[in-house]
Design an enzyme around this catalytic site. Sequence first.
Site, short mmCIF file in Angstrom:
data_model
loop_
_atom_site.label_atom_id
_atom_site.label_comp_id
_atom_site.label_asym_id
_atom_site.label_seq_id
_atom_site.Cartn_x
_atom_site.Cartn_y
_atom_site.Cartn_z
N CYS A 119 0.98 9.39 -5.73
CA CYS A 119 0.64 7.97 -5.68
C CYS A 119 -0.82 7.80 -5.24
CB CYS A 119 1.57 7.24 -4.73
SG CYS A 119 1.37 5.44 -4.74
N CYS A 202 -2.93 1.19 2.40
CA CYS A 202 -1.98 0.37 1.64
C CYS A 202 -0.90 -0.17 2.58
CB CYS A 202 -1.35 1.20 0.53
SG CYS A 202 -2.49 1.68 -0.77
N CYS A 205 2.24 1.90 3.41
CA CYS A 205 1.97 3.20 4.02
C CYS A 205 1.24 3.12 5.35
CB CYS A 205 1.15 4.05 3.05
SG CYS A 205 1.98 4.35 1.48
N CYS A 229 -5.47 11.38 2.25
CA CYS A 229 -4.93 11.00 0.95
C CYS A 229 -5.55 11.78 -0.20
CB CYS A 229 -5.16 9.50 0.71
SG CYS A 229 -6.90 9.03 0.72
#
Length: 241
Positions: A119, A202, A205, A229
């Site tokens: 993602c 996000c 998250c 990430c």
Amino acid sequence: MIEASEIKELIQRIEKLSIEETMRLLGDLFPNEVIFSTSFGQEDQVITQKIAKNKLPIEIFTLDTGRLFYETYDLWSKTIVKYGVSVKPYYPNTAAVEDLVSSNGINGFYQSVENRKSCCYVRKVEPLKRALQGNKVWITGLRAEQSPNRQNMQLLEWDEGNQILKYNPLLHWTMEEMLDYIKEEGIPYNTLHDKGFISIGCAPCTRAIMPGEDARAGRWWWEASQKECGLHEQGAIANKS
């Protein structure tokens, strides 16, 4: 391609320069090839203020994953109004998002580290590569205090993964120094910071951190992986020797 000798010379030149002077120097050396990535965190707001105040020829961009907090979008709007800057958005590829959600589900990132990284790649890493393409210098808001992984980073370093020179102007700033500067300069910041959200990504998250937790504990809190990430873990090195 920037040669190793050029990087060494640059490191020597910026040793006694201020952040503003260094960014201006980079802008002069690499006209129209210096770019700053903002996620509208406190660090990024400091750098945006410095770019705007000094009218530096540096393009500002952001990665809109499509799953950000409302408060982040609100700050985005306020920042543009206050400083009169343009923030170029980069969005994930539509087809890639459709395939990701079809395969893993809308919240599939909770199911495994592999799904979460997939993602992050679709929504952040791939758009970042598009944003950096054709540029020579990438300015970031990274601070060494943020995580163990970032304590080994250099003020100016070669990012091997993205093939670009990376400048981390706030790398050695403490949280206290940053907050004092924000207060003194009246810099707008994300209101979630006042609610315990230190590192904001996000919405699905990110959570507020608990007393005693490190600054990155609220990111991907359900997993025990390294709190990155993929944007800053390609193994940047100080020199290309």
